[in-house]
Design a protein around this motif. Structure first.
Motif, PDB file in Angstrom:
ATOM      1  N   UNK A  26       0.833  -1.202   0.000  1.00  0.00           N
ATOM      2  CA  UNK A  26       0.000   0.000   0.000  1.00  0.00           C
ATOM      3  C   UNK A  26       0.871   1.256   0.000  1.00  0.00           C
ATOM      4  N   UNK A  27       1.888   1.269   0.832  1.00  0.00           N
ATOM      5  CA  UNK A  27       2.773   2.433   0.911  1.00  0.00           C
ATOM      6  C   UNK A  27       3.469   2.692  -0.420  1.00  0.00           C
ATOM      7  N   UNK A  28       3.911   1.612  -1.094  1.00  0.00           N
ATOM      8  CA  UNK A  28       4.592   1.758  -2.383  1.00  0.00           C
ATOM      9  C   UNK A  28       3.665   2.358  -3.440  1.00  0.00           C
ATOM     10  N   UNK A  29       2.357   2.141  -3.299  1.00  0.00           N
ATOM     11  CA  UNK A  29       1.379   2.701  -4.242  1.00  0.00           C
ATOM     12  C   UNK A  29       0.904   4.090  -3.826  1.00  0.00           C
ATOM     13  N   UNK A  30       1.398   4.600  -2.706  1.00  0.00           N
ATOM     14  CA  UNK A  30       0.972   5.921  -2.244  1.00  0.00           C
ATOM     15  C   UNK A  30      -0.379   5.882  -1.561  1.00  0.00           C
ATOM     16  N   UNK A  31      -0.711   4.739  -0.958  1.00  0.00           N
ATOM     17  CA  UNK A  31      -1.997   4.571  -0.280  1.00  0.00           C
ATOM     18  C   UNK A  31      -1.782   4.327   1.204  1.00  0.00           C
ATOM     19  N   UNK A  32      -2.816   4.621   1.987  1.00  0.00           N
ATOM     20  CA  UNK A  32      -2.781   4.390   3.427  1.00  0.00           C
ATOM     21  C   UNK A  32      -3.565   3.133   3.744  1.00  0.00           C
ATOM     22  N   UNK A  33      -3.182   2.435   4.801  1.00  0.00           N
ATOM     23  CA  UNK A  33      -3.829   1.192   5.179  1.00  0.00           C
ATOM     24  C   UNK A  33      -4.482   1.342   6.544  1.00  0.00           C
ATOM     25  N   UNK A  34      -5.702   0.811   6.677  1.00  0.00           N
ATOM     26  CA  UNK A  34      -6.431   0.843   7.946  1.00  0.00           C
ATOM     27  C   UNK A  34      -7.082  -0.517   8.134  1.00  0.00           C
ATOM     28  N   UNK A  54     -11.229  -0.382  -0.946  1.00  0.00           N
ATOM     29  CA  UNK A  54     -11.841  -0.744  -2.215  1.00  0.00           C
ATOM     30  C   UNK A  54     -11.195  -1.991  -2.817  1.00  0.00           C
ATOM     31  N   UNK A  55     -11.912  -2.535  -3.786  1.00  0.00           N
ATOM     32  CA  UNK A  55     -11.476  -3.758  -4.442  1.00  0.00           C
ATOM     33  C   UNK A  55     -10.210  -3.517  -5.252  1.00  0.00           C
ATOM     34  N   UNK A  64      -5.270   7.803  -0.487  1.00  0.00           N
ATOM     35  CA  UNK A  64      -6.578   7.260  -0.093  1.00  0.00           C
ATOM     36  C   UNK A  64      -6.376   6.141   0.918  1.00  0.00           C
ATOM     37  N   UNK A  65      -7.420   5.915   1.710  1.00  0.00           N
ATOM     38  CA  UNK A  65      -7.393   4.857   2.710  1.00  0.00           C
ATOM     39  C   UNK A  65      -7.898   3.557   2.096  1.00  0.00           C
ATOM     40  N   UNK A  66      -7.155   2.488   2.283  1.00  0.00           N
ATOM     41  CA  UNK A  66      -7.579   1.147   1.893  1.00  0.00           C
ATOM     42  C   UNK A  66      -7.818   0.385   3.186  1.00  0.00           C
ATOM     43  N   UNK A  67      -9.006  -0.179   3.310  1.00  0.00           N
ATOM     44  CA  UNK A  67      -9.373  -0.911   4.519  1.00  0.00           C
ATOM     45  C   UNK A  67      -9.135  -2.397   4.293  1.00  0.00           C
ATOM     46  N   UNK A  68      -8.502  -3.037   5.268  1.00  0.00           N
ATOM     47  CA  UNK A  68      -8.255  -4.476   5.199  1.00  0.00           C
ATOM     48  C   UNK A  68      -8.741  -5.127   6.485  1.00  0.00           C
TER      49      UNK A  68
END
Length: 111
Positions: A26-34, A54-55, A64-68
């Motif tokens: 996620x970090x490598x793609x410039x995204x945040x993880x929650x 998101x999918x 953007x936040x990606x929820x896992x």
């Protein structure tokens, strides 16, 4: 926003990755993880991602936040509870064990 805009990111597939790898991807793609089910996400290492939103493949803005999720929710799979077993054990207390058919001790009793 179009895909050519540097501010747009494509969400990678995180399902199946360990927590440490999901954070790095996620970090490598410039995204945040929650992780709503894991408040200690920074400490999680070997837990595996089972869902994400998101999918994968969705286009989102940078940061953007990606929820896992690391655990299946109720009714969503996993091992589950295997009880009660069918057929159920007989009711009552201990019961006498029946002799095996053709038991030699039964041959002593003649009808």
């Amino acid at each position: 926003m179009s895909r050519k805009t540097p501010e747009v990111r494509v969400v990678p597939r995180l399902v199946g990755l360990m927590a440490v790898d999901a954070r790095e991807t996620a970090r490598a793609q410039g995204l945040l993880l929650n992780a709503p089910d894991r408040p200690d996400l920074a400490l999680a290492v070997v837990d595996y991602v089972v869902r994400q939103y998101p999918r994968p493949g969705a286009e989102v803005p940078r940061d953007s936040m990606v929820y896992v999720w690391f655990d299946f929710g109720p009714g969503e799979g996993g091992g589950g509870v295997h009880e009660p077993r069918i057929p159920r054990p007989p009711r009552g207390g201990l019961q006498r064990e029946l002799d095996e058919p053709g038991d030699p001790s039964m041959a002593l009793i003649s009808p």
